[in-house]
Motif scaffolding. Structure first.
Motif, PDB file in Angstrom:
ATOM      1  N   THR A   1      -3.562  -1.106  -2.843  1.00 39.37           N
ATOM      2  CA  THR A   1      -3.263  -1.167  -4.264  1.00 39.37           C
ATOM      3  C   THR A   1      -3.022  -2.623  -4.650  1.00 39.37           C
ATOM      4  N   PRO A   2      -3.737  -3.145  -5.640  1.00 37.42           N
ATOM      5  CA  PRO A   2      -3.541  -4.553  -6.035  1.00 37.42           C
ATOM      6  C   PRO A   2      -2.108  -4.796  -6.508  1.00 37.42           C
ATOM      7  N   GLY A   3      -1.561  -5.910  -6.081  1.00 32.47           N
ATOM      8  CA  GLY A   3      -0.204  -6.267  -6.456  1.00 32.47           C
ATOM      9  C   GLY A   3       0.833  -5.896  -5.423  1.00 32.47           C
ATOM     10  N   THR A   4       0.436  -5.219  -4.346  1.00 34.06           N
ATOM     11  CA  THR A   4       1.378  -4.868  -3.282  1.00 34.06           C
ATOM     12  C   THR A   4       0.835  -5.341  -1.945  1.00 34.06           C
ATOM     13  N   LEU A   5       1.752  -5.661  -1.051  1.00 35.29           N
ATOM     14  CA  LEU A   5       1.378  -6.145   0.276  1.00 35.29           C
ATOM     15  C   LEU A   5       2.490  -5.787   1.253  1.00 35.29           C
ATOM     16  N   ILE A   6       2.127  -5.261   2.391  1.00 35.38           N
ATOM     17  CA  ILE A   6       3.116  -4.924   3.422  1.00 35.38           C
ATOM     18  C   ILE A   6       3.502  -6.205   4.142  1.00 35.38           C
ATOM     19  N   VAL A   7       4.798  -6.504   4.147  1.00 35.31           N
ATOM     20  CA  VAL A   7       5.285  -7.707   4.806  1.00 35.31           C
ATOM     21  C   VAL A   7       5.647  -7.406   6.256  1.00 35.31           C
ATOM     22  N   ASP A   8       6.380  -6.304   6.478  1.00 34.53           N
ATOM     23  CA  ASP A   8       6.846  -5.997   7.822  1.00 34.53           C
ATOM     24  C   ASP A   8       7.226  -4.530   7.905  1.00 34.53           C
TER      25      ASP A   8
ATOM     26  N   ASN B   1       0.741   3.930   9.697  1.00 33.88           N
ATOM     27  CA  ASN B   1      -0.402   3.038   9.520  1.00 33.88           C
ATOM     28  C   ASN B   1      -1.188   3.400   8.266  1.00 33.88           C
ATOM     29  N   LEU B   2      -1.445   4.668   8.056  1.00 34.99           N
ATOM     30  CA  LEU B   2      -2.201   5.097   6.881  1.00 34.99           C
ATOM     31  C   LEU B   2      -1.418   4.834   5.595  1.00 34.99           C
ATOM     32  N   LEU B   3      -0.122   5.086   5.610  1.00 28.94           N
ATOM     33  CA  LEU B   3       0.704   4.821   4.433  1.00 28.94           C
ATOM     34  C   LEU B   3       0.727   3.339   4.101  1.00 28.94           C
ATOM     35  N   SER B   4       0.921   2.503   5.106  1.00 27.65           N
ATOM     36  CA  SER B   4       0.955   1.065   4.836  1.00 27.65           C
ATOM     37  C   SER B   4      -0.408   0.540   4.393  1.00 27.65           C
ATOM     38  N   THR B   5      -1.477   1.105   4.893  1.00 26.54           N
ATOM     39  CA  THR B   5      -2.812   0.707   4.441  1.00 26.54           C
ATOM     40  C   THR B   5      -3.033   1.108   2.998  1.00 26.54           C
ATOM     41  N   MET B   6      -2.633   2.316   2.623  1.00 24.84           N
ATOM     42  CA  MET B   6      -2.798   2.765   1.234  1.00 24.84           C
ATOM     43  C   MET B   6      -1.954   1.934   0.276  1.00 24.84           C
ATOM     44  N   ILE B   7      -0.761   1.557   0.689  1.00 19.40           N
ATOM     45  CA  ILE B   7       0.077   0.716  -0.165  1.00 19.40           C
ATOM     46  C   ILE B   7      -0.553  -0.662  -0.318  1.00 19.40           C
ATOM     47  N   SER B   8      -1.074  -1.217   0.768  1.00 21.46           N
ATOM     48  CA  SER B   8      -1.683  -2.543   0.703  1.00 21.46           C
ATOM     49  C   SER B   8      -2.992  -2.564  -0.072  1.00 21.46           C
TER      50      SER B   8
ATOM     51  N   ILE C   1      10.528  -8.405  -3.041  1.00 19.31           N
ATOM     52  CA  ILE C   1      10.344  -7.660  -1.787  1.00 19.31           C
ATOM     53  C   ILE C   1      11.275  -6.459  -1.813  1.00 19.31           C
ATOM     54  N   VAL C   2      10.699  -5.296  -1.501  1.00 13.59           N
ATOM     55  CA  VAL C   2      11.431  -4.032  -1.556  1.00 13.59           C
ATOM     56  C   VAL C   2      11.574  -3.478  -0.143  1.00 13.59           C
ATOM     57  N   LYS C   3      12.753  -2.991   0.168  1.00  5.01           N
ATOM     58  CA  LYS C   3      12.982  -2.264   1.418  1.00  5.01           C
ATOM     59  C   LYS C   3      12.704  -0.794   1.123  1.00  5.01           C
ATOM     60  N   TYR C   4      11.633  -0.278   1.722  1.00  2.00           N
ATOM     61  CA  TYR C   4      11.166   1.076   1.417  1.00  2.00           C
ATOM     62  C   TYR C   4      11.446   2.011   2.588  1.00  2.00           C
ATOM     63  N   PRO C   5      12.340   2.993   2.437  1.00  2.00           N
ATOM     64  CA  PRO C   5      12.585   3.965   3.512  1.00  2.00           C
ATOM     65  C   PRO C   5      11.469   5.007   3.553  1.00  2.00           C
ATOM     66  N   MET C   6      10.884   5.177   4.721  1.00  2.00           N
ATOM     67  CA  MET C   6       9.726   6.075   4.861  1.00  2.00           C
ATOM     68  C   MET C   6      10.128   7.465   5.323  1.00  2.00           C
TER      69      MET C   6
ATOM     70  N   ILE D   1       7.948  -4.294   1.502  1.00  2.00           N
ATOM     71  CA  ILE D   1       6.759  -4.407   0.655  1.00  2.00           C
ATOM     72  C   ILE D   1       6.973  -5.527  -0.351  1.00  2.00           C
ATOM     73  N   HIS D   2       5.995  -6.429  -0.437  1.00  2.00           N
ATOM     74  CA  HIS D   2       5.993  -7.441  -1.485  1.00  2.00           C
ATOM     75  C   HIS D   2       5.275  -6.839  -2.693  1.00  2.00           C
ATOM     76  N   VAL D   3       5.966  -6.794  -3.814  1.00  2.00           N
ATOM     77  CA  VAL D   3       5.417  -6.211  -5.039  1.00  2.00           C
ATOM     78  C   VAL D   3       5.289  -7.327  -6.067  1.00  2.00           C
ATOM     79  N   MET D   4       4.116  -7.429  -6.672  1.00  2.00           N
ATOM     80  CA  MET D   4       3.872  -8.498  -7.636  1.00  2.00           C
ATOM     81  C   MET D   4       4.517  -8.215  -8.988  1.00  2.00           C
ATOM     82  N   TYR D   5       4.588  -6.965  -9.388  1.00  2.00           N
ATOM     83  CA  TYR D   5       5.173  -6.579 -10.676  1.00  2.00           C
ATOM     84  C   TYR D   5       6.361  -5.664 -10.425  1.00  2.00           C
TER      85      TYR D   5
END
Length: 158
Positions: free
Chosen positions: A113-120, A104-111, A90-95, A130-134
């Motif tokens: 992409t396979p292997g990434t998921l917005i946690v909070d 909303n659009l940024l978090s949707t675009m990140i989600s 899990i990465v803390k990403y400063p926006m 962001i939860h990152v698989m790799y």
């Protein structure tokens, strides 16, 4: 800006009607031809936002398509090989995004992409978790996302 976009769509439809072939490639060619015609006609007007945003949107679409294909290949390779290569984290990403629409659009675009998921999203709306698989290096992931996806997306929206 909306007027130019609608005029460009109308010119594309006229091009398709005049040529008589209803294919998406012909429509795209008509769109590019209409864009060029509108650009020639509106060179002296003060509002040039449409002519700057359309190439940025096309560039962003190709960039995002490349990122999705790259992530899909990585996930598919991990699935079909017997050894697992993922290193979740899990990465803390400063926006840099500030408005609710940008976030909303940024978090949707990140989600997407396979292997990434917005946690909070933090309460002050300055960081995304962001939860990152790799995840090999969190700083590299943050830097690549800031200079790639977020910068291009905000260039379109602002």
């Amino acid at each position: 800006m909306i007027k130019n976009f609608l005029m460009n769509l109308l010119l594309s439809a006229i091009w398709v009607a005049l040529t008589g072939s209803l294919y998406y490639t012909n429509f795209l060619f008509g769109f590019m031809l209409g864009f060029f015609i509108l650009w020639i006609m509106n060179r002296n007007e003060a509002d040039q936002r449409y002519f700057y945003r359309v190439p940025k949107i096309i560039s962003f679409a190709f960039y995002f398509l490349y990122e999705i294909i790259k992530a899909n290949v990585q996930v598919a390779f991990d699935v079909i090989t017997p050894k697992y290569f993922f290193k979740p984290g899990i990465v803390k990403y400063p926006m840099s995004a500030r408005t609710d629409f940008e976030i909303n659009l940024l978090s949707t675009m990140i989600s997407l992409t396979p292997g990434t998921l917005i946690v909070d999203i933090s309460d002050d709306k300055k960081t995304i978790y962001i939860h990152v698989m790799y995840l090999t290096d969190p700083e590299t992931f943050v830097r690549q996302t800031q200079t790639g996806l977020e910068r291009r997306l905000l260039a379109i929206l602002r």
